[in-house]
Write an enzyme that holds these catalytic residues in place. Structure first.
Site, PDB file in Angstrom:
ATOM      1  N   SER A  42      -1.159 -11.464   8.623  1.00 22.14           N
ATOM      2  CA  SER A  42       0.071 -12.191   8.989  1.00 22.14           C
ATOM      3  C   SER A  42      -0.129 -13.000  10.265  1.00 22.14           C
ATOM      4  O   SER A  42      -0.969 -12.674  11.104  1.00 22.14           O
ATOM      5  CB  SER A  42       1.212 -11.199   9.228  1.00 22.14           C
ATOM      6  OG  SER A  42       1.349 -10.314   8.147  1.00 22.14           O
TER       7      SER A  42
HETATM    8  N1  SAH Z   1      -0.536  -5.979   7.704  1.00 15.72           N
HETATM    9  C1  SAH Z   1      -1.696  -6.742   7.323  1.00 15.72           C
HETATM   10  C2  SAH Z   1      -1.373  -7.936   6.448  1.00 15.72           C
HETATM   11  C3  SAH Z   1      -0.997  -7.490   5.110  1.00 15.72           C
HETATM   12  S1  SAH Z   1      -1.100  -8.643   3.793  1.00 15.72           S
HETATM   13  C4  SAH Z   1      -2.537  -7.137   8.503  1.00 15.72           C
HETATM   14  O1  SAH Z   1      -2.198  -6.814   9.649  1.00 15.72           O
HETATM   15  O2  SAH Z   1      -3.593  -7.736   8.290  1.00 15.72           O
HETATM   16  C5  SAH Z   1      -0.397  -7.594   2.562  1.00 15.72           C
HETATM   17  C6  SAH Z   1      -1.281  -6.511   2.057  1.00 15.72           C
HETATM   18  O3  SAH Z   1      -0.497  -5.674   1.215  1.00 15.72           O
HETATM   19  C7  SAH Z   1      -2.451  -6.993   1.210  1.00 15.72           C
HETATM   20  O4  SAH Z   1      -3.650  -6.539   1.778  1.00 15.72           O
HETATM   21  C8  SAH Z   1      -2.196  -6.374  -0.161  1.00 15.72           C
HETATM   22  O5  SAH Z   1      -3.373  -5.988  -0.841  1.00 15.72           O
HETATM   23  C9  SAH Z   1      -1.340  -5.172   0.191  1.00 15.72           C
HETATM   24  N2  SAH Z   1      -0.475  -4.622  -0.862  1.00 15.72           N
HETATM   25  C10 SAH Z   1       0.204  -5.265  -1.837  1.00 15.72           C
HETATM   26  N3  SAH Z   1       0.896  -4.374  -2.592  1.00 15.72           N
HETATM   27  C11 SAH Z   1       0.646  -3.140  -2.066  1.00 15.72           C
HETATM   28  C12 SAH Z   1       1.057  -1.814  -2.388  1.00 15.72           C
HETATM   29  N4  SAH Z   1       1.885  -1.535  -3.415  1.00 15.72           N
HETATM   30  N5  SAH Z   1       0.612  -0.790  -1.633  1.00 15.72           N
HETATM   31  C13 SAH Z   1      -0.217  -1.021  -0.588  1.00 15.72           C
HETATM   32  N6  SAH Z   1      -0.661  -2.251  -0.242  1.00 15.72           N
HETATM   33  C14 SAH Z   1      -0.228  -3.289  -0.968  1.00 15.72           C
END
Ligand code: SAH
Length: 228
Positions: free
Chosen positions: A64
């Site tokens: 993000s």
């Molecule tokens: N917080 C992160 C950015 C996250 S992007 C950072 O600091 O870099 C969103 C993430 O959520 C992605 O890596 C994606 O694979 C994950 N995601 C999507 N659906 C999910 C689920 N049901 N459970 C866990 N992770 C999930």
């Protein structure tokens, strides 16, 4: 030196977020000044770590933008000792910023909280674990591979829940695993545009919510999320 350059760029970005009124809480400011975002992005994007923009991680996912990490941490109202659940570990950066607030190194470790973070893509969980290990956060953040829409019941209830992927609704298990008076911050809406929802748990089964504005996240994929 390369390290000094990143420190200067980090300070410049944080100062801008303060001037813009996005960063206010001294705990969040201190944490974002400390965590090296350049260590959480793939090597080829390192030089862009302090542009206020999302950047690609792996598998078409993103880390993000710094202003979004700042806003979500401010809305979460984190404090020392909090037990936090993050859904969507990605790079591990946001988890590290939360850990820096709930378990600061200058506070007795007996008072530390902990961050549990769930990621559904195993390769990303490995990427995040490596980043957290290298930057010294592996004793404050536990990365779990799984479907975060189910929460993580072994460590529940949580004082704070942070969802960093876009959900169609607030997943029921997350409401259940939130402590009374606990707070959740989660993007809710369609797959292209969402509202950043803040919820406070007011009874065993109810949360009071409000929208903190529009946002754009990658989809939350899982049992209580989007099913692709
Ligand atoms: N917080 C992160 C950015 C996250 S992007 C950072 O600091 O870099 C969103 C993430 O959520 C992605 O890596 C994606 O694979 C994950 N995601 C999507 N659906 C999910 C689920 N049901 N459970 C866990 N992770 C999930």
């Amino acid at each position: 030196m390369q390290g000094d350059k990143f420190v200067r760029e980090r300070e410049r970005l944080i100062n801008r977020l303060i001037r813009e009124g996005i960063l206010k809480d001294p705990k969040v400011i201190k944490a974002m000044l400390k965590v090296p975002r350049e260590e959480f992005v793939p090597e080829k994007y390192k030089q862009h770590a302090y542009i206020d923009s999302p950047l690609p991680t792996l598998n078409g996912q993103t880390i993000s933008a710094p202003h979004m990490v700042a806003m979500m941490c401010e809305l979460l109202d984190l404090d020392v000792g909090h037990k936090v659940l993050e859904v969507g570990t990605g790079s591990g950066y946001h988890a590290a910023v939360c850990a820096e607030i709930v378990a600061p190194s200058d506070v007795d470790s007996k008072l530390w909280g902990h961050v549990y973070s769930i990621e559904r893509v195993p390769r990303l969980a490995v990427f995040a674990r490596n980043n957290l290990e290298r930057t010294g956060y592996s004793d404050k953040v536990t990365v779990i591979v799984g479907d975060g829409t189910l929460g993580y019941s072994p460590a529940a209830p949580y004082d704070r829940i942070l969802v960093t992927a876009a959900a169609p609704n607030i997943p029921k298990p997350l409401i259940e695993q939130l402590a009374l008076n606990g707070r959740i911050v989660i993007p809710v809406g369609g797959t292209y545009y969402q509202e950043l929802i803040v919820g406070v748990k007011i009874s065993d089964s109810e949360i009071k919510t409000y929208s903190a504005g529009g946002c754009v996240f990658v989809p939350l994929i899982g049992r209580y999320g989007w099913r692709f």
